[in-house]
Design an enzyme around this catalytic site. Structure first.
Site, short mmCIF file in Angstrom:
data_model
loop_
_atom_site.label_atom_id
_atom_site.label_comp_id
_atom_site.label_asym_id
_atom_site.label_seq_id
_atom_site.Cartn_x
_atom_site.Cartn_y
_atom_site.Cartn_z
N SER A 135 0.87 -1.17 0.00
CA SER A 135 0.00 0.00 0.00
C SER A 135 0.91 1.23 0.00
CB SER A 135 -0.88 -0.03 1.25
OG SER A 135 -1.70 1.11 1.30
N LYS A 161 -0.93 -0.96 -4.53
CA LYS A 161 -2.15 -0.19 -4.21
C LYS A 161 -1.73 1.25 -3.97
CE LYS A 161 -4.73 -0.08 0.13
NZ LYS A 161 -5.54 -0.89 1.05
N LYS A 163 -2.79 5.00 -2.81
CA LYS A 163 -3.76 5.84 -2.11
C LYS A 163 -4.05 7.05 -3.00
CE LYS A 163 -4.14 3.76 1.92
NZ LYS A 163 -5.43 3.32 2.47
N ASP A 188 -6.92 3.09 -3.73
CA ASP A 188 -7.73 3.14 -2.50
C ASP A 188 -8.01 4.60 -2.15
OD1 ASP A 188 -8.97 2.81 -0.06
OD2 ASP A 188 -7.27 1.87 0.95
N GLU A 213 -10.87 0.79 -4.35
CA GLU A 213 -11.29 0.49 -2.98
C GLU A 213 -11.96 1.70 -2.35
OE1 GLU A 213 -7.95 -0.91 -0.69
OE2 GLU A 213 -9.07 -0.99 1.18
N ASP A 238 -14.17 -1.54 1.79
CA ASP A 238 -13.35 -1.67 3.00
C ASP A 238 -14.20 -1.12 4.15
OD1 ASP A 238 -11.53 -1.30 5.09
OD2 ASP A 238 -10.00 -0.30 3.91
N LYS A 262 -10.84 -6.89 7.00
CA LYS A 262 -9.91 -6.51 8.08
C LYS A 262 -10.49 -7.08 9.37
CE LYS A 262 -8.08 -2.29 6.04
NZ LYS A 262 -8.15 -0.82 6.01
N GLY A 290 -4.77 -4.24 5.50
CA GLY A 290 -3.82 -3.96 6.57
C GLY A 290 -4.16 -2.66 7.28
O1 OSB Z 1 -7.64 1.84 3.93
O2 OSB Z 1 -6.50 0.10 3.77
C1 OSB Z 1 -6.67 1.18 4.30
C2 OSB Z 1 -3.74 2.09 6.59
C3 OSB Z 1 -4.41 2.69 7.64
C4 OSB Z 1 -5.78 2.81 7.57
C5 OSB Z 1 -6.48 2.35 6.46
C6 OSB Z 1 -5.81 1.73 5.41
C7 OSB Z 1 -4.40 1.63 5.48
C8 OSB Z 1 -3.57 1.07 4.41
C9 OSB Z 1 -2.23 0.50 4.77
O3 OSB Z 1 -3.89 1.07 3.26
C10 OSB Z 1 -2.28 -0.96 4.80
C11 OSB Z 1 -1.02 -1.58 5.34
O4 OSB Z 1 -0.05 -1.63 4.62
O5 OSB Z 1 -1.02 -2.07 6.49
MG MG Z 2 -8.71 0.74 2.44
#
Ligand code: OSB
Ligand code: MG
Length: 369
Positions: A135, A161, A163, A188, A213, A238, A262, A290
């Site tokens: 991510s 992924k 952001k 995402d 996402e 999510d 999650k 994650g």
């Molecule tokens: O939306 O998946 C998410 C981290 C913190 C809160 C939300 C998210 C995330 C990540 C990081 O995308 C995921 C990771 O590498 O642990």
């Molecule tokens: Mg997410």
């Protein structure tokens, strides 16, 4: 199983690099670690709530409160036959899923250690290894982003992924696609868009993304259904999915084609397994999301990811992705590029390094009855 003592730790771990999302900029990860004792065995749980309520309503403080006031007193010195009982016992408490998952995860680990079986096996896992994705936070310098991606691809990550947020979406995705035309790529949005952005979201169809996402608000499944009818890119939910029932309704409405599970967001491993199973029955693939966990939370994620319908690479990456030094005795690592082995040791299969815990410790409380 009868839990005689529970320790809660509040830890603050510095991130290797700042991590920016549509929700804000992070430099540290603050979280709760929970140890549950029965005889010589200790079960570990990690709370994924963040220090501020930007991803969900829960925070480190609300979780600490719920655990201390309601859940810990009700499990101490009480016979537990199976971890599934936990979900039933605390059904009367509405919401607070991340708080629940913290103690439930420790109970699952403890149960498996006493039974001398791995958590993955006990949950019904079938895979020997899981596929790891990365991510990537918002990185405004596109040259740096592309350079970083070279490294992630070379390291073997099975999926990227990115952001995104309004103003940081089409341009970086186009740049990645030009340089890496076939790399498995997804975006995402963490709820940064609304249906007013439908034209922009349609434009993303040209980039052959695996999925987008959570583009729309964190509590929505209706507008997502409208959006999914208008775009070809599969929507993955999510934030919007907090239970098996939420997933069933979203699938029936056509709000998504993929679900991110999650464990913290849905209230624990028992619920994660149920959610996984109904998705499998309905032909909806899942992957494990994650929350920038320490090695303890990663170990729980690896175990659940070993179930058969986790067919898409998840967010679970090696410890070194985020941490200078993780708190587990062994760090989570690739055993082959982009692949993490599912441990067959009892419970989560990773121990806790107390010295490292001390380095990051803010608060510790011991609970006995
Ligand atoms: O939306 O998946 C998410 C981290 C913190 C809160 C939300 C998210 C995330 C990540 C990081 O995308 C995921 C990771 O590498 O642990
Ligand atoms: Mg997410």
């Amino acid at each position: 199983m009868n839990i005689k003592r529970i320790d809660m730790y509040r830890l603050k771990m510095p991130l290797k690099d700042v991590f920016e999302t549509s929700m804000g900029v992070e430099t540290h990860r603050e979280f709760i670690l929970l140890s549950a004792y029965d005889g010589d065995e200790i079960g570990f749980g990690e709370c994924v709530a963040m220090d501020i309520p930007v991803y969900s309503e829960e925070t480190v403080d609300t979780c600490w409160h719920m655990l201390e006031q309601y859940m810990i007193p009700a499990v101490l010195n009480r016979d537990i036959n199976h971890p599934d009982e936990f979900h039933e016992q605390f059904r009367w408490i509405r919401g607070n899923k991340m708080a629940k998952a913290t103690l439930e995860g420790a109970i699952w680990d403890l149960y498996c250690k006493i039974k001398d079986v791995s958590l993955a096996k006990e949950l019904g896992g079938v895979k020997k290894e899981i596929l790891s994705g990365i991510s990537m936070g918002i990185e405004k310098n596109i040259d740096k982003l592309l350079h970083d991606i070279e490294g992630y691809v070379a390291a073997g990550y099975k999926r990227l992924k990115l952001k995104i947020k309004p103003g940081y979406d089409i341009e970086p995705i186009r740049a990645i696609r030009e340089r890496f035309p076939t790399v498995p790529l997804m975006a995402d949005a963490n709820s940064a868009y609304t249906l007013d952005d439908i034209d922009l979201l349609k434009e993303m169809d040209q980039f052959n993304l695996m999925m987008i996402e959570q583009p729309l608000p964190y509590d929505d499944i209706i507008d997502h259904a409208t959006l999914q009818r208008e775009i070809n890119t599969p929507i993955c939910l999510d934030e919007s999915i907090k239970s098996t029932d939420d997933a069933r309704k979203a699938i029936e409405l056509g709000s998504c084609k993929i679900i991110n599970i999650k464990v913290g967001r849905v209230g624990g491993l028992s619920e994660s397994k149920r959610l996984h199973d109904i998705c499998e029955e309905r032909g909806i693939p899942v992957w494990c999301g994650g929350m920038q966990e320490s090695g303890i939370g990663r170990a729980h994620n690896i175990a659940i990811s070993s179930l058969s319908n986790f067919t898409i690479p998840g967010d679970t990456s090696p410890s070194s992705r985020y941490w200078i030094k993780d708190i587990t005795t062994e760090e989570v690592e690739f055993h082959d590029p982009g692949k993490i082995a599912v441990p067959d040791k009892p419970g989560i299969g990773y121990g806790l390094c107390q010295d490292t815990v001390s380095d990051y410790l803010i608060r510790r409380e011991v609970y006995v009855k």
